[in-house]
Design a protein around this motif. Structure first.
Motif, PDB file in Angstrom:
ATOM      1  N   ARG A  45       0.842  -1.200   0.000  1.00  0.00           N
ATOM      2  CA  ARG A  45       0.000   0.000   0.000  1.00  0.00           C
ATOM      3  C   ARG A  45       0.875   1.247   0.000  1.00  0.00           C
ATOM      4  NH1 ARG A  45      -3.395  -3.491  -0.444  1.00  0.00           N
ATOM      5  NH2 ARG A  45      -5.442  -3.625   0.518  1.00  0.00           N
ATOM      6  N   ASN A  46       0.518   2.195  -0.851  1.00  0.00           N
ATOM      7  CA  ASN A  46       1.092   3.535  -0.769  1.00  0.00           C
ATOM      8  C   ASN A  46       0.305   4.289   0.285  1.00  0.00           C
ATOM      9  OD1 ASN A  46       3.127   3.686  -2.915  1.00  0.00           O
ATOM     10  ND2 ASN A  46       1.404   3.302  -4.256  1.00  0.00           N
ATOM     11  N   LEU A  47       1.002   5.007   1.146  1.00  0.00           N
ATOM     12  CA  LEU A  47       0.339   5.776   2.192  1.00  0.00           C
ATOM     13  C   LEU A  47       0.435   7.251   1.845  1.00  0.00           C
ATOM     14  CD1 LEU A  47       1.727   3.993   5.383  1.00  0.00           C
ATOM     15  CD2 LEU A  47      -0.253   3.386   4.003  1.00  0.00           C
ATOM     16  N   ASP A  48      -0.687   7.917   1.838  1.00  0.00           N
ATOM     17  CA  ASP A  48      -0.730   9.347   1.561  1.00  0.00           C
ATOM     18  C   ASP A  48      -1.049  10.074   2.862  1.00  0.00           C
ATOM     19  OD1 ASP A  48      -0.751  11.787   0.320  1.00  0.00           O
ATOM     20  OD2 ASP A  48      -2.734  11.542  -0.552  1.00  0.00           O
ATOM     21  N   ILE A  49      -0.009  10.497   3.542  1.00  0.00           N
ATOM     22  CA  ILE A  49      -0.166  11.123   4.850  1.00  0.00           C
ATOM     23  C   ILE A  49       0.440  12.513   4.785  1.00  0.00           C
ATOM     24  CG2 ILE A  49       0.389  10.937   7.311  1.00  0.00           C
ATOM     25  CD1 ILE A  49       0.631   7.844   6.717  1.00  0.00           C
ATOM     26  N   GLU A  50      -0.416  13.509   4.593  1.00  0.00           N
ATOM     27  CA  GLU A  50       0.039  14.892   4.405  1.00  0.00           C
ATOM     28  C   GLU A  50       0.933  15.374   5.529  1.00  0.00           C
ATOM     29  OE1 GLU A  50      -2.753  17.897   3.358  1.00  0.00           O
ATOM     30  OE2 GLU A  50      -3.869  16.533   2.046  1.00  0.00           O
ATOM     31  N   SER A  51       0.597  15.021   6.755  1.00  0.00           N
ATOM     32  CA  SER A  51       1.354  15.518   7.898  1.00  0.00           C
ATOM     33  C   SER A  51       2.759  14.933   7.989  1.00  0.00           C
ATOM     34  CB  SER A  51       0.591  15.248   9.195  1.00  0.00           C
ATOM     35  OG  SER A  51       0.307  13.866   9.321  1.00  0.00           O
ATOM     36  N   ALA A  52       3.086  13.968   7.127  1.00  0.00           N
ATOM     37  CA  ALA A  52       4.419  13.363   7.148  1.00  0.00           C
ATOM     38  C   ALA A  52       5.465  14.245   6.470  1.00  0.00           C
ATOM     39  CB  ALA A  52       4.391  11.988   6.507  1.00  0.00           C
TER      40      ALA A  52
END
Length: 187
Positions: free
Chosen positions: A5-12
């Motif tokens: 899974r690709n994770l799209d976590i803006e806060s990262a």
């Protein structure tokens, strides 16, 4: 079975678009050893006491070999969380039991630089999704040290509920320590 899974976590921050949760491979030994060395002090309060060899490429090759053997037997699914810079975490479903139980235990850690940014929560959500859709599990259990509020928050955000206390559950940081048990019923 798709276990990536690709994770799209803006806060990262700048690594957000590059976070990838994928199955562990033997070729990860060097990067995983480097991640463990980089996080040795950060992880020490939350993990068993580790021999120095654990932090070497050879030590990680042996650990990975064991994990991949368990994967082949259907007893464990180990993932690494990576960015363009390398390994920044590890997530594992272990003790997988089929039949009427359909359950596993979740364990994880993330790089100190990734804490507090939603990375662990995003990866746990991805593991829960794969456990349900790809592995057909009914239940996941996780245990945290009683004083590990950050990990408990990650689990609660991911829909886990507290189910009890396990006294002297695991030997962590050289001492038998109580753990708070959580579970998530998947279907």
């Amino acid at each position: 079975m798709i276990l990536t899974r690709n994770l799209d976590i803006e806060s990262a921050g700048e690594d957000a678009a590059q976070l990838l949760l994928r199955p562990l491979e033997i070729s990860d030994a060097s990067c995983l050893a480097a991640a463990y060395r980089r996080n040795r002090e950060h992880l020490a309060p939350w993990e068993p006491v580790r021999a120095d060899d654990f932090f070497s490429t050879a030590g990680q090759s042996a650990v990975i070999g064991g994990k991949l053997d368990l994967y082949e037997q259907g007893l464990e699914v180990p993932w690494v969380l990576t960015t363009a810079q390398g390994v920044v975490g590890m997530f594992t479903l272990s003790g997988i039991v089929r039949g009427p139980f359909l359950s596993a235990n979740l364990g994880y850690w993330v790089d100190e630089g990734c804490t507090g940014k939603g990375v662990a929560s995003g990866a746990v959500a991805a593991v829960v999704s794969m456990a349900t859709e790809e592995l057909g599990l009914h239940r996941i259990q996780a245990a945290t040290l009683a004083h590990n509020a950050a990990s408990q928050t990650v689990l609660k955000r991911s829909g886990f509920e507290r189910i009890g206390i396990a006294p002297s559950y695991l030997q962590i940081a050289g001492e038998w320590q109580d753990h708070v048990l959580f579970q998530r019923i998947l279907f």
